[in-house]
Design a protein around this motif. Structure first.
Motif, PDB file in Angstrom:
ATOM      1  N   ASP A  48      47.057  55.814  33.946  1.00 59.68           N
ATOM      2  CA  ASP A  48      47.824  54.310  33.604  1.00 59.68           C
ATOM      3  C   ASP A  48      46.869  53.542  33.902  1.00 59.68           C
ATOM      4  O   ASP A  48      46.063  53.648  34.523  1.00 59.68           O
ATOM      5  CB  ASP A  48      48.962  54.470  33.797  1.00 59.68           C
ATOM      6  CG  ASP A  48      49.988  56.080  33.575  1.00 59.68           C
ATOM      7  OD1 ASP A  48      50.073  55.878  32.220  1.00 59.68           O
ATOM      8  OD2 ASP A  48      50.751  56.769  34.564  1.00 59.68           O
ATOM      9  N   GLU A  49      47.520  52.099  32.876  1.00 55.33           N
ATOM     10  CA  GLU A  49      46.447  50.745  32.961  1.00 55.33           C
ATOM     11  C   GLU A  49      47.009  51.005  34.330  1.00 55.33           C
ATOM     12  O   GLU A  49      47.607  51.021  35.524  1.00 55.33           O
ATOM     13  CB  GLU A  49      47.363  49.883  32.500  1.00 55.33           C
ATOM     14  CG  GLU A  49      46.781  50.092  30.731  1.00 55.33           C
ATOM     15  CD  GLU A  49      47.631  48.767  30.941  1.00 55.33           C
ATOM     16  OE1 GLU A  49      47.334  48.480  29.312  1.00 55.33           O
ATOM     17  OE2 GLU A  49      48.536  48.694  30.530  1.00 55.33           O
ATOM     18  N   ASP A  50      45.891  50.333  34.794  1.00 52.30           N
ATOM     19  CA  ASP A  50      45.867  49.217  36.137  1.00 52.30           C
ATOM     20  C   ASP A  50      46.185  48.369  36.540  1.00 52.30           C
ATOM     21  O   ASP A  50      45.495  47.209  35.937  1.00 52.30           O
ATOM     22  CB  ASP A  50      43.550  49.520  36.537  1.00 52.30           C
ATOM     23  CG  ASP A  50      44.182  49.260  38.954  1.00 52.30           C
ATOM     24  OD1 ASP A  50      44.550  48.386  38.834  1.00 52.30           O
ATOM     25  OD2 ASP A  50      43.023  49.472  38.684  1.00 52.30           O
ATOM     26  N   PRO A  51      47.150  47.897  37.243  1.00 46.11           N
ATOM     27  CA  PRO A  51      47.653  46.608  37.368  1.00 46.11           C
ATOM     28  C   PRO A  51      46.245  44.845  37.941  1.00 46.11           C
ATOM     29  O   PRO A  51      46.263  44.375  37.196  1.00 46.11           O
ATOM     30  CB  PRO A  51      48.361  46.539  38.039  1.00 46.11           C
ATOM     31  CG  PRO A  51      48.835  48.026  38.806  1.00 46.11           C
ATOM     32  CD  PRO A  51      47.412  48.267  37.808  1.00 46.11           C
ATOM     33  N   GLU A  52      45.383  45.781  38.637  1.00 43.56           N
ATOM     34  CA  GLU A  52      44.851  44.609  39.250  1.00 43.56           C
ATOM     35  C   GLU A  52      43.441  44.319  37.223  1.00 43.56           C
ATOM     36  O   GLU A  52      43.536  43.488  37.265  1.00 43.56           O
ATOM     37  CB  GLU A  52      43.293  45.100  40.258  1.00 43.56           C
ATOM     38  CG  GLU A  52      44.540  45.122  41.006  1.00 43.56           C
ATOM     39  CD  GLU A  52      43.430  45.865  42.097  1.00 43.56           C
ATOM     40  OE1 GLU A  52      41.684  45.947  41.708  1.00 43.56           O
ATOM     41  OE2 GLU A  52      43.673  46.376  43.304  1.00 43.56           O
ATOM     42  N   LEU A  53      42.997  46.032  37.337  1.00 44.10           N
ATOM     43  CA  LEU A  53      42.357  45.428  35.252  1.00 44.10           C
ATOM     44  C   LEU A  53      43.327  44.516  34.328  1.00 44.10           C
ATOM     45  O   LEU A  53      42.960  43.595  33.947  1.00 44.10           O
ATOM     46  CB  LEU A  53      42.251  46.163  34.655  1.00 44.10           C
ATOM     47  CG  LEU A  53      41.460  47.490  35.338  1.00 44.10           C
ATOM     48  CD1 LEU A  53      40.842  48.953  35.192  1.00 44.10           C
ATOM     49  CD2 LEU A  53      40.113  46.814  36.264  1.00 44.10           C
TER      50      LEU A  53
END
Length: 665
Positions: free
Chosen positions: A633-638
């Motif tokens: 899943d997409e990393d929120p930081e990224l």
């Protein structure tokens, strides 16, 4: 610097993930531990051949290659040089056939130990013993010697799939699909054994082919769907053996024409070779012989091998629940060696990996040199997986910084510059060229005439995809299936882009799927373009092999991508088409012609990853939750960092930034 500072402000407040200690290339601490020893007594109705194996560890210790620690573990001495045909040797002596077979004293490998099977819902099952025999009903008594010396006995029944303790709680079916049953039998027949233990699967087992070439070897990339199929069945030992044995091959000497590639390179393939022992006609010696590209056709370097290895290692931990493998010192070191090799500084201005032609699944000259999408998607997935698995240790700040920097820059670069749809094509069509400016719109000096009329007509109103390659003055507009599918799986593509890719597949179903899924790329190179780019390759003629051929193994990547985007009906439709022909056509490697109507003119039959790809697709559709071991899943930081890069992009905004903190991308 505005872009760099903007990203720094996002990531500076986040607590860094810790990595293990820095690499020490001259002093690898390879520990071979066996925490649990299983003694298994199997009673079968059929006759079996048995090999009793004993490793030559004592010889290695005598030569001071290995030393023994206080707790009995073995580790590689500091000055040892790992050379071919010296490490991982065992002496095997063939025993007589017996109707009742007893296996004693382990399986002949140093690090194959029993592990609890953990299903994907978190339930722990009883310890199980795997048998890769013929599919039949039989009952076995299992005696497990636990760490405290007690012995637990239990009666276990082998179902029609031939596995005990699969780790999955699916109810038994009254009937088994004949195509799946045939596929499992063929997959098990392709298993390669080393010192009596399963270690991988050969590329193909085609009895009609007179030329074996290297199809009798275990390829890293080819084993991935096989390994996932075994994981989904709860048969973890073969995957564990594969991961650890190939890890040792990583450190072997590899040279071609007096030149050695960078440390950390994984082999493209390996073969188990058997030699008779001197002075003993009844004894043989098994040796692993790897190929790092120095024997491959075209001498291509296997850039994707190490990336796939990290992906499979992560999947093994998530599916089996056994995190002890990824926490081992030698495994941690192997991960860092791959990262160091991929993150090494170079002359390139782009965050994408620069590779030669033929460095991935397309291992022949096909004009993918530069920054092919497939490598970038696997690279991104491997970086995320490595960040998850590296254990906390001091001294890895530089590696962590480089990894995070590359993740942010790579995701921005691919999403921003590789993506095309009808709107983007129109924008490229109106590009001005020869712009010399920080604010240039046409940053890579792409000539509008590269947008062909056929591409404009082919692009649907809804949908889009990530192009195959991007270099100065060159955009490869071909659709490459594996790169796009894995961009969805890894989260390299945004959710909107991922759905648009699946929209395009549905809209162009007759071109990309037709009579057999899935086209490896579209369109094919033809005419003078084929002559110049492929060098008139007779195997890569238009709509054949890598040049627009259809590859059934791509079914499993399509299935994972569809499950992640909650659109499994697309994969189900493709599998239904494949089932009509795969078994009847004897599981070919690839299909030819625009609509995939012919079996490939040089396709091997009974191709293992065609078989395994189908099985994985079926198993995942039956249990979609199992796909989480592959999905990222997409990393929120990224995501936050990516948003800051968009807002700070010189194309949209430029100005003096007062931040004094250095941040290099």
């Amino acid at each position: 610097m505005a872009t760099s500072d903007a990203v720094l402000q996002v990531l500076s407040g986040a607590g860094p993930r810790s990595f293990s200690s820095d690499l020490c290339f001259s002093n690898l601490d390879l520990a071979f531990r066996s925490k649990h020893i299983k003694y298994v007594r199997k009673r079968a109705s059929r006759h079996m051949k048995m090999f009793k194996c004993s490793s030559v560890l004592q010889d290695c210790i005598g030569k001071q290659w290995f030393k023994r620690s206080g707790d009995g573990d073995l580790y590689l001495s500091g000055n040892a040089t790992i050379k071919r045909l010296q490490l991982l040797r065992c002496k095997c002596q063939q025993a007589e056939r017996v109707s009742g077979v007893t296996t004693e004293g382990g399986n002949g490998t140093w690090f194959v130990d029993s592990a609890k099977t953990l299903n994907l819902n978190g339930a722990v099952n009883s310890p199980g013993v795997l048998e890769l025999g013929e599919t039949q009903q039989l009952t076995s008594e299992t005696e497990v010697l636990t760490s405290n010396g007690s012995v637990n006995k239990e009666e276990e029944s082998l179902t029609t799939n031939g596995a005990v303790g699969t780790g999955r709680d699916a109810p038994r079916k009254a009937s088994v699909d004949p195509i799946e049953e045939e596929a499992w039998e063929l997959l098990r027949d392709s298993v390669v054994y080393y010192c009596g233990s399963p270690i991988g699967t050969i590329a193909a087992n085609d009895p009609t082919s007179s030329s074996v070439l290297n199809y009798d070897q275990v390829f890293i990339r080819d084993f991935i769907p096989s390994g996932i199929a075994f994981l989904l069945k709860g048969e973890y030992d073969i995957v564990r053996n594969f991961l650890l044995h190939t890890l040792q091959l990583q450190s072997w000497e590899k040279t071609m024409d007096c030149h050695s590639p960078g440390q950390g390179l994984m082999p493209a393939s390996f073969k188990v070779r058997t030699f008779p022992l001197d002075g003993d006609d009844s004894a043989t010696e098994e040796v692993l012989d790897p190929d790092f590209g120095e024997a491959a056709i075209g001498r291509v370097a296997p850039v994707d091998s190490g990336l796939w290895w990290i992906i499979l290692l992560r999947a093994y931990g998530k599916c089996s629940g056994d995190l002890s493998v990824q926490e081992r010192i030698d495994v941690q070191t192997g991960i860092k060696m791959i990262l160091r090799l991929c993150l090494a500084d170079g002359f390139d201005m782009f965050p994408t990996l620069l590779v030669t032609d033929g460095s991935c699944m397309i291992d022949r000259r096909m004009g993918i040199h530069g920054h092919p999408l497939e490598i970038q998607a696997l690279f991104y997935s491997a970086l995320l997986g490595a960040r998850e698995m590296l254990t906390p240790e001091d001294g890895s700040a530089d590696l962590l910084r480089a990894l995070n920097n590359r993740l942010v820059a790579l995701s921005f670069h691919i999403r921003e510059y590789y993506w095309i749809d009808l709107r983007k094509l129109n924008e490229i069509y109106r590009y001005k060229t020869e712009e010399y400016s920080y604010d240039a719109v046409n940053k890579f000096n792409i000539y509008p005439d590269q947008v062909s009329t056929s591409l404009v007509e082919w692009m649907p109103n809804q949908g889009g995809y990530l192009i195959g390659n991007l270099q100065p003055a060159h955009m490869d507009f071909r659709f490459f299936s594996l790169g796009n599918m894995w961009s969805i799986v890894s989260g390299l593509a945004t959710r909107d882009q991922s759905n648009a890719i699946l929209d395009l597949i549905e809209a162009k179903w007759s071109d990309l799927v037709a009579d057999m899924p899935l086209k490896i790329c579209h369109p094919a190179l033809e005419g003078q373009e084929w002559q110049i780019i492929t060098g008139s390759d007779p195997k890569n003629t238009p709509w054949s092999y890598h040049n627009g051929g259809s590859w059934p193994t791509l079914l499993w990547q399509l299935t994972v991508a569809c499950i992640k985007m909650n659109r499994p009906e697309i994969a189900a439709r493709a599998i239904e088409i494949a089932e009509k022909r795969l078994s009847r056509d004897k599981w070919p490697e690839y299909y030819d012609t625009k609509k995939a109507r012919f079996i490939g003119k040089q396709a091997r039959l009974f191709q293992t990853w065609s078989i395994a790809g189908y099985l994985v697709a079926k198993l995942l559709l039956a249990d979609p939750s199992a796909a989480r071991m592959l999905v990222t899943d997409e990393d929120p930081e990224l995501v936050n960092a990516f948003s800051c890069m968009i807002s700070s992009n010189p194309r949209r905004k430029r100005g003096q930034n007062n931040s004094k903190k250095p941040f290099i991308i």
